[in-house]
Design a protein around this motif. Structure first.
Motif, PDB file in Angstrom:
ATOM      1  N   SER A   1       0.620  -0.865   0.162  1.00  0.00           N
ATOM      2  CA  SER A   1      -0.571  -0.395   0.083  1.00  0.00           C
ATOM      3  C   SER A   1       0.551   1.301  -0.106  1.00  0.00           C
ATOM      4  CB  SER A   1      -1.287   0.017   0.812  1.00  0.00           C
ATOM      5  OG  SER A   1      -0.165   0.147   1.866  1.00  0.00           O
ATOM      6  N   TRP A   2       1.845   1.767   0.778  1.00  0.00           N
ATOM      7  CA  TRP A   2       3.180   2.138   0.458  1.00  0.00           C
ATOM      8  C   TRP A   2       3.629   2.719  -1.080  1.00  0.00           C
ATOM      9  CZ3 TRP A   2       5.115   5.644   3.890  1.00  0.00           C
ATOM     10  CH2 TRP A   2       6.503   6.530   3.676  1.00  0.00           C
ATOM     11  N   ASP A   3       3.560   1.647  -1.743  1.00  0.00           N
ATOM     12  CA  ASP A   3       4.275   1.782  -3.280  1.00  0.00           C
ATOM     13  C   ASP A   3       2.762   2.495  -4.107  1.00  0.00           C
ATOM     14  OD1 ASP A   3       6.791  -0.229  -2.658  1.00  0.00           O
ATOM     15  OD2 ASP A   3       5.954  -0.966  -2.362  1.00  0.00           O
ATOM     16  N   HIS A   4       1.956   1.729  -3.674  1.00  0.00           N
ATOM     17  CA  HIS A   4       0.460   2.710  -4.635  1.00  0.00           C
ATOM     18  C   HIS A   4       0.513   3.748  -4.502  1.00  0.00           C
ATOM     19  CE1 HIS A   4      -3.296   2.457  -6.074  1.00  0.00           C
ATOM     20  NE2 HIS A   4      -3.769   3.174  -5.535  1.00  0.00           N
ATOM     21  N   GLY A   5       0.699   4.944  -3.220  1.00  0.00           N
ATOM     22  CA  GLY A   5       0.689   5.818  -3.660  1.00  0.00           C
ATOM     23  C   GLY A   5       1.920   6.480  -4.038  1.00  0.00           C
TER      24      GLY A   5
ATOM     25  N   ALA B   1      -9.445   0.564  -2.740  1.00  0.00           N
ATOM     26  CA  ALA B   1      -9.319  -0.389  -3.942  1.00  0.00           C
ATOM     27  C   ALA B   1     -10.538  -0.870  -4.624  1.00  0.00           C
ATOM     28  CB  ALA B   1      -8.132  -1.550  -3.562  1.00  0.00           C
ATOM     29  N   PRO B   2     -10.583  -1.422  -5.255  1.00  0.00           N
ATOM     30  CA  PRO B   2     -11.755  -1.292  -6.465  1.00  0.00           C
ATOM     31  C   PRO B   2     -12.237  -2.952  -5.985  1.00  0.00           C
ATOM     32  CG  PRO B   2     -10.298  -0.449  -8.010  1.00  0.00           C
ATOM     33  CD  PRO B   2      -9.421  -0.768  -6.985  1.00  0.00           C
ATOM     34  N   PRO B   3     -13.593  -3.082  -6.321  1.00  0.00           N
ATOM     35  CA  PRO B   3     -14.205  -4.687  -5.957  1.00  0.00           C
ATOM     36  C   PRO B   3     -13.407  -5.720  -6.622  1.00  0.00           C
ATOM     37  CG  PRO B   3     -15.814  -2.706  -6.819  1.00  0.00           C
ATOM     38  CD  PRO B   3     -14.618  -2.039  -7.436  1.00  0.00           C
TER      39      PRO B   3
ATOM     40  N   ASP C   1      -1.705  -5.600  -2.618  1.00  0.00           N
ATOM     41  CA  ASP C   1      -1.688  -4.182  -4.328  1.00  0.00           C
ATOM     42  C   ASP C   1      -2.920  -4.147  -4.027  1.00  0.00           C
ATOM     43  OD1 ASP C   1      -0.750  -6.946  -4.441  1.00  0.00           O
ATOM     44  OD2 ASP C   1       0.525  -6.003  -6.077  1.00  0.00           O
ATOM     45  N   ILE C   2      -3.248  -2.352  -4.085  1.00  0.00           N
ATOM     46  CA  ILE C   2      -4.536  -2.138  -4.505  1.00  0.00           C
ATOM     47  C   ILE C   2      -4.497  -1.205  -5.655  1.00  0.00           C
ATOM     48  CG2 ILE C   2      -5.214   0.447  -3.981  1.00  0.00           C
ATOM     49  CD1 ILE C   2      -3.662   0.583  -1.339  1.00  0.00           C
ATOM     50  N   ASP C   3      -3.710  -1.380  -6.817  1.00  0.00           N
ATOM     51  CA  ASP C   3      -4.655  -0.956  -8.309  1.00  0.00           C
ATOM     52  C   ASP C   3      -4.282  -2.499  -8.721  1.00  0.00           C
ATOM     53  OD1 ASP C   3      -4.759  -0.344 -10.736  1.00  0.00           O
ATOM     54  OD2 ASP C   3      -2.464   0.525 -10.942  1.00  0.00           O
ATOM     55  N   PRO C   4      -5.497  -2.948  -9.205  1.00  0.00           N
ATOM     56  CA  PRO C   4      -5.445  -4.133  -9.580  1.00  0.00           C
ATOM     57  C   PRO C   4      -4.573  -4.458 -11.093  1.00  0.00           C
ATOM     58  CG  PRO C   4      -7.621  -3.212  -9.401  1.00  0.00           C
ATOM     59  CD  PRO C   4      -6.834  -2.318  -9.407  1.00  0.00           C
TER      60      PRO C   4
ATOM     61  N   GLN D   1     -10.074  -8.591  -0.979  1.00  0.00           N
ATOM     62  CA  GLN D   1     -11.335  -7.740  -0.623  1.00  0.00           C
ATOM     63  C   GLN D   1     -10.611  -6.744   0.427  1.00  0.00           C
ATOM     64  OE1 GLN D   1     -14.155  -7.323  -0.669  1.00  0.00           O
ATOM     65  NE2 GLN D   1     -15.675  -7.756   1.645  1.00  0.00           N
ATOM     66  N   TYR D   2     -10.018  -7.400   0.898  1.00  0.00           N
ATOM     67  CA  TYR D   2      -8.778  -6.446   2.333  1.00  0.00           C
ATOM     68  C   TYR D   2      -8.847  -4.961   1.331  1.00  0.00           C
ATOM     69  CZ  TYR D   2      -5.725  -4.298   5.388  1.00  0.00           C
ATOM     70  OH  TYR D   2      -4.811  -3.663   6.012  1.00  0.00           O
ATOM     71  N   ALA D   3      -8.382  -4.818   0.691  1.00  0.00           N
ATOM     72  CA  ALA D   3      -7.528  -4.080  -0.399  1.00  0.00           C
ATOM     73  C   ALA D   3      -8.707  -2.976  -0.414  1.00  0.00           C
ATOM     74  CB  ALA D   3      -6.762  -4.688  -1.653  1.00  0.00           C
ATOM     75  N   HIS D   4      -9.831  -4.004  -1.038  1.00  0.00           N
ATOM     76  CA  HIS D   4     -11.099  -2.489  -1.442  1.00  0.00           C
ATOM     77  C   HIS D   4     -11.879  -2.125   0.207  1.00  0.00           C
ATOM     78  CE1 HIS D   4     -14.675  -1.855  -2.701  1.00  0.00           C
ATOM     79  NE2 HIS D   4     -15.721  -2.805  -2.331  1.00  0.00           N
ATOM     80  N   PHE D   5     -11.800  -2.717   1.072  1.00  0.00           N
ATOM     81  CA  PHE D   5     -12.480  -2.856   2.013  1.00  0.00           C
ATOM     82  C   PHE D   5     -11.754  -2.053   3.068  1.00  0.00           C
ATOM     83  CE2 PHE D   5     -13.654  -3.198   7.073  1.00  0.00           C
ATOM     84  CZ  PHE D   5     -15.478  -2.460   6.661  1.00  0.00           C
ATOM     85  N   SER D   6     -10.403  -1.987   3.052  1.00  0.00           N
ATOM     86  CA  SER D   6      -9.404  -1.389   3.868  1.00  0.00           C
ATOM     87  C   SER D   6      -8.866  -0.441   3.201  1.00  0.00           C
ATOM     88  CB  SER D   6      -9.006  -1.907   4.903  1.00  0.00           C
ATOM     89  OG  SER D   6      -9.680  -2.761   5.431  1.00  0.00           O
ATOM     90  N   CYS D   7      -8.497  -0.195   1.879  1.00  0.00           N
ATOM     91  CA  CYS D   7      -7.828   0.179   1.384  1.00  0.00           C
ATOM     92  C   CYS D   7      -8.180   1.036   0.367  1.00  0.00           C
ATOM     93  CB  CYS D   7      -6.375   0.044   1.212  1.00  0.00           C
ATOM     94  SG  CYS D   7      -5.211  -1.337   2.206  1.00  0.00           S
TER      95      CYS D   7
END
Length: 270
Positions: free
Chosen positions: A110-114, A191-193, A155-158, A183-189
Motif C-alpha cells: 500500500s506504501w508503494d501504491h501512493g 481498492a476497486p471490488p 496490491d491496491i491497483d489491480p 477484498q481487504y484492499a477494497h474494504f480497508s484501502c
C-alpha cells in the motif's frame, strides 16, 4: 460446464481429503514446501510422501513457493541472492513432483501504491529489483515447464501486478488472484471490488485463491461464509479466454469441502 474446484493443502490435509481430490480432476496446490525449515532440510522424506499422495490424482499439481521473511524486490543484493536461492530450491521440488505451477507473492505494498502514483521512477526501480532477483528463477522455470504466478498481497491497483508481469517478459510468469486479499484492499484501502482484479488481469490470470473475507483482516473463510459477491467474481472468470486454476485456500483445512459445497449450491462450481 461448471468449473472444477481444487484446493491448497498441506501434505497432512491432502491425506485427509485425498478421496475428495480423487473425485474429479481437482487441481492441487501443495503448501508444505514454502517453509524455510522444509526447503533447508532433507527433502527426501516429504517428497517421497508427496509423490505417494499425488499418485492417481487427475488434476494439475502446483506448490506455494517460499515467501516467509522476505520480498522479491529486496534492494539489498545479498538478500536478493538468498531469495533467489529459495525460489530455485522450490523449483527443484516442482521438478521432482511434476508440478507445473508455483505461487509467489507480489512485492507491491500500500506504501508503494501512493509513491508510484507520483513517481514513475519508483515503479520502474521496483520492477528492476524484481528482475534482478527473479531473472535466473524465471529462466529455470521456463526450462522445466513451470509457471510462476504473482499473487496480490497488498496490491491496491489491480493492474500493478499486470504491468510488472508484462515488463518482465517471461512466458513463465503470469498473474494470481487471492480474492480475500483483494477484498481487504477494497474494504480497508479503497481498492476497486474483487471482480475488477479478474478483469484487469485478463488473459494473464492463471491461478485464483478462493477465500471469503469481511475485508477487515485476511480471514481465509470458506467461500460463501462471508460477504463476497461470488456471482460477480465467477461472471468475470467466465469472461476470460481460459479458466484459471481455482484453488480453495482456507484456514479451516479440515473442512475445506465446505466452501466447495457453498459454491456448488450457488450453481457456480463443482
Amino acid at each position: 460446464m461448471k468449473p472444477v474446484l481444487g484446493a491448497a493443502l498441506t501434505l497432512d490435509m491432502l491425506a485427509l481429503h485425498r478421496d475428495w481430490m480423487l473425485s474429479a480432476p481437482r487441481d492441487l496446490e501443495i503448501q508444505s514446501f514454502c517453509l524455510p525449515h522444509v526447503l533447508n532440510g532433507d527433502l527426501a522424506t516429504p517428497l517421497a510422501r508427496a509423490k505417494t499422495l499425488i499418485d492417481g490424482l487427475t488434476g494439475r499439481i502446483g506448490i506455494h513457493g517460499p515467501y516467509i521473511g522476505f520480498s522479491i524486490d529486496s534492494a539489498d543484493p545479498d538478500i536478493a541472492l538468498i531469495v533467489q536461492a529459495r525460489m530455485l530450491k522450490a523449483l527443484e521440488v516442482c521438478e521432482a513432483l511434476g508440478a507445473t505451477q508455483m505461487v509467489i507473492h507480489s512485492p507491491i505494498t500500500s506504501w508503494d501504491h501512493g509513491n508510484q502514483q507520483v513517481s514513475e521512477h519508483d515503479a520502474l526501480s521496483q520492477i528492476e529489483r524484481v528482475r534482478y532477483t527473479l531473472g535466473p528463477v524465471l529462466k529455470r522455470a521456463e526450462d522445466i515447464g513451470v509457471g510462476l504466478v504473482l499473487e496480490n498481497i497488498e496490491d491496491i491497483d489491480p493492474a500493478a501486478r499486470c504491468r510488472m508481469v508484462d515488463a518482465l517478459k517471461s512466458p513463465a510468469l503470469k498473474v494470481s488472484l487471492d480474492t480475500g486479499h483483494a477484498q481487504y484492499a477494497h474494504f480497508s484501502c479503497g481498492a476497486p471490488p474483487v471482480d475488477t482484479y479478474v478483469m484487469a488481469a485478463g488473459k494473464r490470470l492463471d491461478h485464483v485463491h478462493l477465500q471469503d473475507s469481511d475485508g477487515f483482516a485476511d480471514r481465509h473463510w470458506h467461500p460463501g461464509d462471508g460477504p463476497l459477491n461470488w456471482h460477480a467474481i465467477f461472471a468475470a472468470l467466465h469472461a476470460l479466454p481460459k479458466m484459471p486454476r481455482l484453488i480453495l485456500e482456507v484456514d479451516d483445512l479440515r473442512h475445506v469441502t465446505r466452501g466447495a459445497a457453498n459454491l456448488a449450491a450457488l450453481g457456480l462450481a463443482q
